[in-house]
Design an enzyme around this catalytic site. Structure first.
Site, PDB file in Angstrom:
ATOM      1  N   SER A  14      38.602  46.761  48.673  1.00 16.76           N
ATOM      2  CA  SER A  14      39.633  45.993  49.353  1.00 16.76           C
ATOM      3  C   SER A  14      38.973  44.988  50.303  1.00 16.76           C
ATOM      4  CB  SER A  14      40.594  46.944  50.080  1.00 16.76           C
ATOM      5  OG  SER A  14      41.770  46.291  50.467  1.00 16.76           O
ATOM      6  N   ASP A  21      47.656  46.281  40.399  1.00 20.90           N
ATOM      7  CA  ASP A  21      47.457  46.276  41.853  1.00 20.90           C
ATOM      8  C   ASP A  21      48.529  45.410  42.507  1.00 20.90           C
ATOM      9  OD1 ASP A  21      46.562  46.060  44.476  1.00 20.90           O
ATOM     10  OD2 ASP A  21      44.454  45.990  43.912  1.00 20.90           O
ATOM     11  N   HIS A  68      46.141  49.623  43.603  1.00 20.27           N
ATOM     12  CA  HIS A  68      45.029  49.325  44.505  1.00 20.27           C
ATOM     13  C   HIS A  68      44.131  50.545  44.739  1.00 20.27           C
ATOM     14  CE1 HIS A  68      43.050  46.664  47.292  1.00 20.27           C
ATOM     15  NE2 HIS A  68      43.262  47.444  48.332  1.00 20.27           N
TER      16      HIS A  68
END
Length: 735
Positions: free
Chosen positions: A605, A679, A711
């Protein structure tokens, strides 16, 4: 974008044997072999001396004594009900008077915090169980203060059920998917303001009030879905499907928010006249301080001013209580820790206006604020306020940014530390503040949960993770240690390091650096949650057992060191963070036991973003890197998070142009980039556009995509596969 994704592990009941001296496997890590037990699904009860908790099978809600630890009753049992029948329970929500429970089953996750379930009303005395509604699953149920009503959302509309009669009343009718939402936040508000319910009753139970989101103007993002495996979506067997939802990207239109109320007696609906800045937010609605009031918070789009209003649902009037304005932006924990005193004599407000986050007591007339705390590195959680003794209970970094303690500060300003051990301490207090369950861990020790009385007397141990400790003792455990260094710019940074078993200081080892680096986040912590994947850094230990030194450095912008350190990255995300990771690699490379020519970096991320930024910073210190689900251009990310730190692309084009995609031609080192194709947070668009830039810059890379994964990239064997790709990539390129 939250670090929580990195700790999302599927905990399966798998029997995996570990013998003395064996190296651990990624399969063991991802299938729960090293998962620590902790206190979960626990709720203090109104009597002050008891708490409720699920049994191990999620069939019962049991009542326990804080003082003795003994089970004192069964609040709910799926095998002992009258009326409707269910086989298991996922959650329970007691009514304010404790006479009833809402129990939820067949839960279906929606986004990070939101879900829908089939809820039932359970009468504790009669054991009668009946469905809250027969017309479909419900979302975000809320008890009225008198316990006589329950409001919930279904298909973006609000419904209210009278508990005694079972009569269901539809309050709103305009809810439509991807257009109008009532009573629950849209994707971006849920994700970035950390709440899943946006409705509240007035304390007289006569009015239900809510936030309405008109997302008609918000642009749609569509994710392609495939049949896949575990689970399989057979409806997409021949042709892919699509999940389309409203996602406002930086600088684009947000949902238009307004506040409303419905009079359940007069059956009348009206808009509340809430003053709201142009393009502003309503990040919270809370029960009010008067019988006909609710509290509404507003924030401007730049998120540097918070206004708190009392809204009278009967008179349709809004009164400004407090305005909080700080340089740059208001931290999210201000909203999370906001609370009003039950006696109506003020409220608690957290603020970093003086450089670190502290707690302030706002007076009954809302004109004066008294600073209650003075924690050296800031207050990190507020547990509650005893209005009888005027005592505040909270967690803070009082000694070190890497540790947490639990404190109490009484009405005379005397502060007492309730924790004795260095490490990470957090607490859950009884409703009368006479007992607390303390959860402690450090980087070497899994969670230990103990009950204390308020005088500090240890009453009993409830979790010791004895079996996990015995398992860990059989392993060839690498060493874990903290370090600090000063960069060439004179900035002191903290880090941790995991060295291989039987470490030989005369050898030179390759290094894998992990980091997250996002605003306010901390990875360098003395907690069992430390490490790239949590669990005491087990994945980092796996890499260490393959012959790597694994290291992590919290650079500028991370939390625990005050507002100036955290907010210095404002308007230029990635610039200082990547510079600090390069400096960390240079410092590590100067150590006599490090092979400076074989240093890698990875992150997930925001950590993936910083990985790419660091590999293209200009100083060629990284031989290899792995970026998992990385943002690659902040124009692709959502409004609330991105603009909090960057303002809009229209206002700050230079800041937005400091990104990995623009820097693609400067990438140095072997790169593996991984992304889930479903995602909904950091869209695959980020990876697709970035890799196209790499292709046109004639840069080689490897890419791994995961079908139908979000995600968190998990499900079935997915997490095991992903971590193996990361480990194998570093073994191929750094040895």
């Amino acid at each position: 974008m939250r670090k929580a994704y990195l700790f999302c592990t599927i905990l399966l009941a798998v029997s995996i044997q570990v013998t003395a001296g064996d190296t651990i496997s990624i399969f063991q890590i991802t299938h729960g072999k090293f998962a620590a037990e902790s206190m979960r699904s626990l709720a203090p009860l109104a009597d002050g001396s008891s708490f409720a908790q699920f049994d191990s099978q999620h069939e019962k809600v049991l009542k326990y004594s804080f003082a003795t630890g003994e089970q004192t009753g069964v609040i709910f049992d799926v095998n002992d009900t009258k009326g409707d029948v269910i086989t298991d329970v996922d959650e329970y929500i007691p009514s304010p008077d404790g006479k009833r429970l809402l129990v939820g089953t067949h839960t279906e996750s929606i986004y990070r915090r939101s879900y829908k379930a089939e809820f039932y009303i359970y009468d504790v005395e009669s054991h009668h169980l009946k469905a809250l509604s027969e017309k479909g699953a419900q979302q975000s149920p809320v008890w009225s203060p008198d316990g006589g009503k329950v409001a919930f959302v279904r298909d973006n509309n609000i419904f209210v059920v009278d508990v005694e009669s079972g009569k269901e009343t539809q309050v709103t009718t305009d809810g439509r998917r991807n257009e109008i939402i009532n009573g629950i936040p849209d994707w971006v508000n849920e994700e970035e303001f950390s709440f899943a319910t946006s409705m509240a009753f007035t304390s007289d139970s006569r009015h239900i009030c809510w936030i309405r989101y008109d997302e008609s103007r918000v642009k749609t993002y569509a994710l392609q879905l495939f049949k896949g495996l575990r689970p399989s979506h057979f409806e997409f067997g021949d042709y892919p499907g699509e999940y389309a939802y409203k996602y406002p990207k930086a600088g684009q239109d947000n949902a238009v928010v307004t506040a409303w109320r419905h009079d359940l007696v007069a059956h009348a609906t009206a808009q509340l006249p809430l003053p709201l800045p142009s393009e502003g937010y309503i990040p919270r609605i809370l029960p009010g301080i008067g019988s006909q009031d609710v509290v509404l918070c507003t924030m401007n789009r730049h998120q540097d001013t918070l206004c708190i209003y009392s809204a009278n649902a009967e008179k349709l009037a809004c009164r400004l209580l407090v305005t909080e304005t700080v340089p740059k932006y208001i931290s999210e924990d201000v909203l999370s820790n906001l609370s009003f005193l039950k006696d109506g004599k003020g409220m608690l407000l957290t603020s970093d206006r003086d450089g670190t986050t502290q707690v302030y007591l706002v007076s009954q007339d809302f004109r004066a604020q008294k600073k209650l705390t003075n924690a050296q590195y800031g207050v990190t959680d507020v547990y509650g306020y005893d209005e009888k003794t005027r005592t505040l209970y909270y967690q803070a970094a009082g000694v070190s940014p890497m540790e947490r303690e639990v404190y109490m500060t009484n009405g005379k300003g005397r502060t007492t530390c309730l924790t004795k051990r260095k490490g990470w301490n957090k607490a859950l207090f009884s409703s009368d503040f006479q007992y607390y369950i303390l959860t402690w861990s450090d980087m070497h020790t899994p969670f230990e949960c103990d009950v204390f009385d308020i005088k500090g007397k240890h009453l009993r141990s409830v979790v010791d993770n004895k079996e996990l400790k015995e398992t860990l003792a059989t392993l060839e455990a690498p060493s874990k240690e903290f370090f600090s260094f000063t960069t060439s710019e004179g900035v002191t940074l903290n880090g941790w390091m995991v060295k291989p078993p039987h470490f030989d200081p005369s050898r030179k080892y390759p290094v894998v650096m992990f980091q997250y680096s996002g605003p306010g986040n901390q990875q360098v912590v003395n907690s069992w949650s430390f490490g790239s994947m949590g669990q005491g850094g087990m994945f980092d230990q796996y890499l260490a057992q393959q012959g790597f030194i694994v290291a992590c450095t919290d650079g500028r912008g991370t939390g625990g060191r005050g507002a100036d350190f955290e907010k210095c990255t404002y308007l230029k995300l990635g610039e200082l963070e990547s510079r600090d990771q390069v400096e960390a690699a240079i410092w590590l490379g100067s150590q006599p036991y490090v092979d400076a020519d074989n240093i890698g970096i990875w992150g997930w991320s925001y950590g993936g973003f910083c990985t790419l930024m660091s590999m293209s910073e200009g100083r060629e210190v990284f031989k290899a890197g792995v970026a998992v689900a990385p943002p690659t251009d902040w124009r692709f990310y959502d409004t609330i998070y991105t603009e909090r730190f960057m303002r809009t692309p229209q206002e700050n084009p230079d800041g937005y142009d400091t990104n990995p995609t623009v820097r693609a031609d400067r990438l140095h080192g072997a790169l593996l980039i991984c992304h889930g194709l479903a995602d909904d947070n950091v869209h695959p668009q980020n990876t697709f556009e970035y890799t196209e830039a790499l292709v046109q810059a004639d840069k080689d890379f490897k890419m791994q995509v995961y079908t139908n994964r979000n995600h968190s990239i998990y499900g079935g064997n997915t997490r095991n596969h992903l971590l193996r790709q990361i480990a194998t990539f570093f073994e191929e390129h750094l040895k």
